[in-house]
Scaffold this motif. Structure first.
Motif, PDB file in Angstrom:
ATOM      1  N   GLY A  68       0.907  -1.270  -0.001  1.00 15.19           N
ATOM      2  CA  GLY A  68       0.181   0.041   0.213  1.00 15.19           C
ATOM      3  C   GLY A  68       0.792   1.292   0.120  1.00 15.19           C
ATOM      4  N   ILE A  69       0.426   2.371  -0.790  1.00 11.40           N
ATOM      5  CA  ILE A  69       1.390   3.359  -0.941  1.00 11.40           C
ATOM      6  C   ILE A  69       0.310   4.649  -0.778  1.00 11.40           C
ATOM      7  CG2 ILE A  69       2.953   2.514  -2.343  1.00 11.40           C
ATOM      8  CD1 ILE A  69       1.642   3.735  -4.857  1.00 11.40           C
ATOM      9  N   GLY A  70       0.758   5.754  -0.575  1.00  9.74           N
ATOM     10  CA  GLY A  70       0.161   7.082  -0.474  1.00  9.74           C
ATOM     11  C   GLY A  70      -0.172   7.701   0.626  1.00  9.74           C
TER      12      GLY A  70
ATOM     13  N   GLY B  19      -3.079   3.999  -2.599  1.00 16.28           N
ATOM     14  CA  GLY B  19      -3.240   2.967  -3.592  1.00 16.28           C
ATOM     15  C   GLY B  19      -2.461   1.831  -3.422  1.00 16.28           C
ATOM     16  N   TRP B  20      -2.350   1.163  -4.443  1.00 14.35           N
ATOM     17  CA  TRP B  20      -1.501  -0.227  -4.439  1.00 14.35           C
ATOM     18  C   TRP B  20      -0.443  -0.213  -5.553  1.00 14.35           C
ATOM     19  CZ3 TRP B  20      -2.313  -3.470  -0.448  1.00 14.35           C
ATOM     20  CH2 TRP B  20      -3.319  -3.522   0.330  1.00 14.35           C
ATOM     21  N   ILE B  21       0.694  -0.782  -5.060  1.00 12.69           N
ATOM     22  CA  ILE B  21       1.823  -1.048  -6.004  1.00 12.69           C
ATOM     23  C   ILE B  21       1.863  -2.637  -5.969  1.00 12.69           C
ATOM     24  CG2 ILE B  21       4.373  -1.090  -6.571  1.00 12.69           C
ATOM     25  CD1 ILE B  21       2.895   1.371  -7.236  1.00 12.69           C
ATOM     26  N   VAL B  22       1.901  -3.452  -6.973  1.00  6.65           N
ATOM     27  CA  VAL B  22       1.777  -4.882  -7.034  1.00  6.65           C
ATOM     28  C   VAL B  22       2.867  -5.175  -8.059  1.00  6.65           C
ATOM     29  CG1 VAL B  22       0.498  -7.029  -7.631  1.00  6.65           C
ATOM     30  CG2 VAL B  22      -0.595  -5.108  -6.555  1.00  6.65           C
ATOM     31  N   THR B  23       3.871  -6.063  -7.621  1.00  8.52           N
ATOM     32  CA  THR B  23       4.975  -6.783  -8.397  1.00  8.52           C
ATOM     33  C   THR B  23       4.672  -8.158  -8.652  1.00  8.52           C
ATOM     34  OG1 THR B  23       6.293  -4.951  -7.527  1.00  8.52           O
ATOM     35  CG2 THR B  23       7.325  -6.850  -8.740  1.00  8.52           C
ATOM     36  N   VAL B  24       4.582  -8.605  -9.955  1.00 12.02           N
ATOM     37  CA  VAL B  24       4.383 -10.015 -10.336  1.00 12.02           C
ATOM     38  C   VAL B  24       5.737 -10.504 -10.803  1.00 12.02           C
ATOM     39  CG1 VAL B  24       2.985 -11.492 -11.785  1.00 12.02           C
ATOM     40  CG2 VAL B  24       2.068  -9.529 -10.874  1.00 12.02           C
TER      41      VAL B  24
ATOM     42  N   SER C 164      -2.382   0.923  -8.744  1.00  6.95           N
ATOM     43  CA  SER C 164      -3.568   1.222  -8.941  1.00  6.95           C
ATOM     44  C   SER C 164      -3.962   2.597  -9.076  1.00  6.95           C
ATOM     45  CB  SER C 164      -4.200   0.517  -7.853  1.00  6.95           C
ATOM     46  OG  SER C 164      -3.742   1.423  -6.732  1.00  6.95           O
ATOM     47  N   GLN C 165      -4.907   3.077  -9.173  1.00  8.57           N
ATOM     48  CA  GLN C 165      -5.489   4.375  -9.040  1.00  8.57           C
ATOM     49  C   GLN C 165      -5.273   4.998  -7.559  1.00  8.57           C
ATOM     50  OE1 GLN C 165      -9.502   4.781 -10.705  1.00  8.57           O
ATOM     51  NE2 GLN C 165      -9.332   3.038 -11.695  1.00  8.57           N
ATOM     52  N   ARG C 166      -5.486   6.236  -7.445  1.00  5.03           N
ATOM     53  CA  ARG C 166      -5.370   6.611  -6.059  1.00  5.03           C
ATOM     54  C   ARG C 166      -6.731   7.000  -5.495  1.00  5.03           C
ATOM     55  NH1 ARG C 166      -0.197   8.424  -3.979  1.00  5.03           N
ATOM     56  NH2 ARG C 166       1.373   6.914  -5.740  1.00  5.03           N
ATOM     57  N   TRP C 167      -7.139   6.557  -4.243  1.00  9.73           N
ATOM     58  CA  TRP C 167      -8.383   6.652  -3.712  1.00  9.73           C
ATOM     59  C   TRP C 167      -8.209   7.051  -2.409  1.00  9.73           C
ATOM     60  CZ3 TRP C 167      -7.258   1.323  -5.123  1.00  9.73           C
ATOM     61  CH2 TRP C 167      -7.591   0.896  -6.372  1.00  9.73           C
ATOM     62  N   THR C 168      -9.115   7.213  -1.324  1.00  9.81           N
ATOM     63  CA  THR C 168      -9.207   7.404  -0.032  1.00  9.81           C
ATOM     64  C   THR C 168      -8.418   6.305   0.685  1.00  9.81           C
ATOM     65  OG1 THR C 168     -11.401   6.420   0.395  1.00  9.81           O
ATOM     66  CG2 THR C 168     -11.334   8.864  -0.158  1.00  9.81           C
ATOM     67  N   ALA C 169      -8.147   6.381   2.027  1.00  9.85           N
ATOM     68  CA  ALA C 169      -7.632   5.276   2.494  1.00  9.85           C
ATOM     69  C   ALA C 169      -8.526   3.876   2.804  1.00  9.85           C
ATOM     70  CB  ALA C 169      -6.920   5.774   3.835  1.00  9.85           C
ATOM     71  N   ALA C 170      -9.754   4.489   2.909  1.00 13.89           N
ATOM     72  CA  ALA C 170     -10.779   3.357   3.119  1.00 13.89           C
ATOM     73  C   ALA C 170     -10.953   2.597   1.954  1.00 13.89           C
ATOM     74  CB  ALA C 170     -12.033   3.998   3.730  1.00 13.89           C
ATOM     75  N   THR C 171     -11.134   3.265   0.828  1.00 11.32           N
ATOM     76  CA  THR C 171     -11.378   2.789  -0.518  1.00 11.32           C
ATOM     77  C   THR C 171     -10.207   1.655  -0.998  1.00 11.32           C
ATOM     78  OG1 THR C 171     -12.573   4.638  -1.222  1.00 11.32           O
ATOM     79  CG2 THR C 171     -11.891   3.135  -3.161  1.00 11.32           C
ATOM     80  N   ALA C 172      -8.885   2.287  -0.812  1.00 15.60           N
ATOM     81  CA  ALA C 172      -7.769   1.183  -0.948  1.00 15.60           C
ATOM     82  C   ALA C 172      -7.923  -0.065  -0.240  1.00 15.60           C
ATOM     83  CB  ALA C 172      -6.551   2.176  -0.693  1.00 15.60           C
ATOM     84  N   HIS C 173      -8.217   0.398   1.166  1.00 18.21           N
ATOM     85  CA  HIS C 173      -8.283  -0.609   1.918  1.00 18.21           C
ATOM     86  C   HIS C 173      -9.268  -1.699   1.672  1.00 18.21           C
ATOM     87  CE1 HIS C 173      -8.124  -3.129   5.706  1.00 18.21           C
ATOM     88  NE2 HIS C 173      -9.389  -3.096   5.885  1.00 18.21           N
ATOM     89  N   ASN C 174     -10.397  -1.288   0.969  1.00 19.06           N
ATOM     90  CA  ASN C 174     -11.247  -2.415   0.663  1.00 19.06           C
ATOM     91  C   ASN C 174     -11.329  -3.046  -0.671  1.00 19.06           C
ATOM     92  OD1 ASN C 174     -12.714  -2.099   3.095  1.00 19.06           O
ATOM     93  ND2 ASN C 174     -13.945   0.017   2.552  1.00 19.06           N
ATOM     94  N   ASN C 175     -10.229  -2.567  -1.442  1.00 15.21           N
ATOM     95  CA  ASN C 175     -10.057  -2.851  -2.745  1.00 15.21           C
ATOM     96  C   ASN C 175      -8.728  -3.471  -2.978  1.00 15.21           C
ATOM     97  OD1 ASN C 175     -12.595  -2.134  -4.584  1.00 15.21           O
ATOM     98  ND2 ASN C 175     -12.366  -0.388  -3.184  1.00 15.21           N
ATOM     99  N   ARG C 176      -8.429  -4.644  -2.406  1.00 14.39           N
ATOM    100  CA  ARG C 176      -7.226  -5.197  -2.371  1.00 14.39           C
ATOM    101  C   ARG C 176      -6.649  -5.709  -3.682  1.00 14.39           C
ATOM    102  NH1 ARG C 176      -4.976  -5.380   2.579  1.00 14.39           N
ATOM    103  NH2 ARG C 176      -3.442  -7.074   2.060  1.00 14.39           N
TER     104      ARG C 176
END
Length: 203
Positions: free
Chosen positions: A85-87, A94-99, A161-173
């Motif tokens: 999680g970043i921001g 939002g999220w940074i994800v490395t595959v 990911s996009q940037r959201w509020t902290a709650a939105t980021a937390h709820n959209n893993r």
């Protein structure tokens, strides 16, 4: 000595004949019973043999299914997803994800979704590594198309990911979707749960 009682001779002959017939019938019945017993024993042995063969075949099939299942899951289990999680309040969260693909074959249709409503905003080629760097960045000069068509062996890609509020980021893993070298579609969620997905999932 009195006269011969001829009336007794036919009776004796008849009795002897009846005894012979009865003995023959008894021997016939005994022989038939013996044959029937042998047939029953043979059928029982064949039934037992067929049961053992069936059990052996079922075990062999189970072993083959297990081997095939292990082979099916082998590559997918190697694919790794590192998430962070970043921001901030000012920049949004939002999220940074490395595959990572440490397997010996490529994977295709690589995509990261966030929750059920959001897809990754950006994707970038990323150097292969053994663990997630401590200070990830979500910028690059050469972005990749989403979904990433092909992620080769020992290669990695980064999704933002996009940037959201902290709650939105937390709820959209994040959830990773990819297709393995055998054409099977998989999903890997943020808790590490790997499942076979529908062919068009994540696309």
């Amino acid at each position: 000595m009195g006269p011969l009682q001829l009336g007794d001779v036919p009776t004796w002959i008849g009795g002897t004949g009846a005894m012979a017939a009865a003995r023959y019938a008894y021997q016939t019945i005994s022989s038939q019973r013996q044959q029937l017993g042998e047939q029953q024993r043979f059928i029982a042995e064949q039934t037992r043999f067929m049961g053992e063969q069936r059990q052996n075949l079922e075990l062999e099939r189970a072993e083959l299914r297990a081997v095939a299942d292990d082979r099916k899951w082998a590559q997918a289990r190697q694919i790794a997803m590192h998430q962070r999680g970043i921001g901030s309040v000012s920049d949004g969260h939002g999220w940074i994800v490395t595959v990572q693909n440490p397997s010996s074959a490529s994977i295709r249709g690589v995509e990261v979704n966030f929750g059920t409503a959001y897809r990754a905003a950006r994707a970038f080629d990323w150097p292969p590594f053994d663990h997630c760097p401590q200070n990830p960045t979500d910028t690059a000069d050469d972005p990749l198309p989403i979904p990433v068509h092909l992620l080769g062996s020992r290669r990695a890609a980064r999704f933002a990911s996009q940037r959201w509020t902290a709650a939105t980021a937390h709820n959209n893993r994040p959830t990773l979707y990819f297709t393995d070298d055998a054409g099977v579609r998989w999903s890997l969620d943020s808790h590490g749960s790997l499942e076979e997905a529908l062919a068009d999932s994540g696309q």
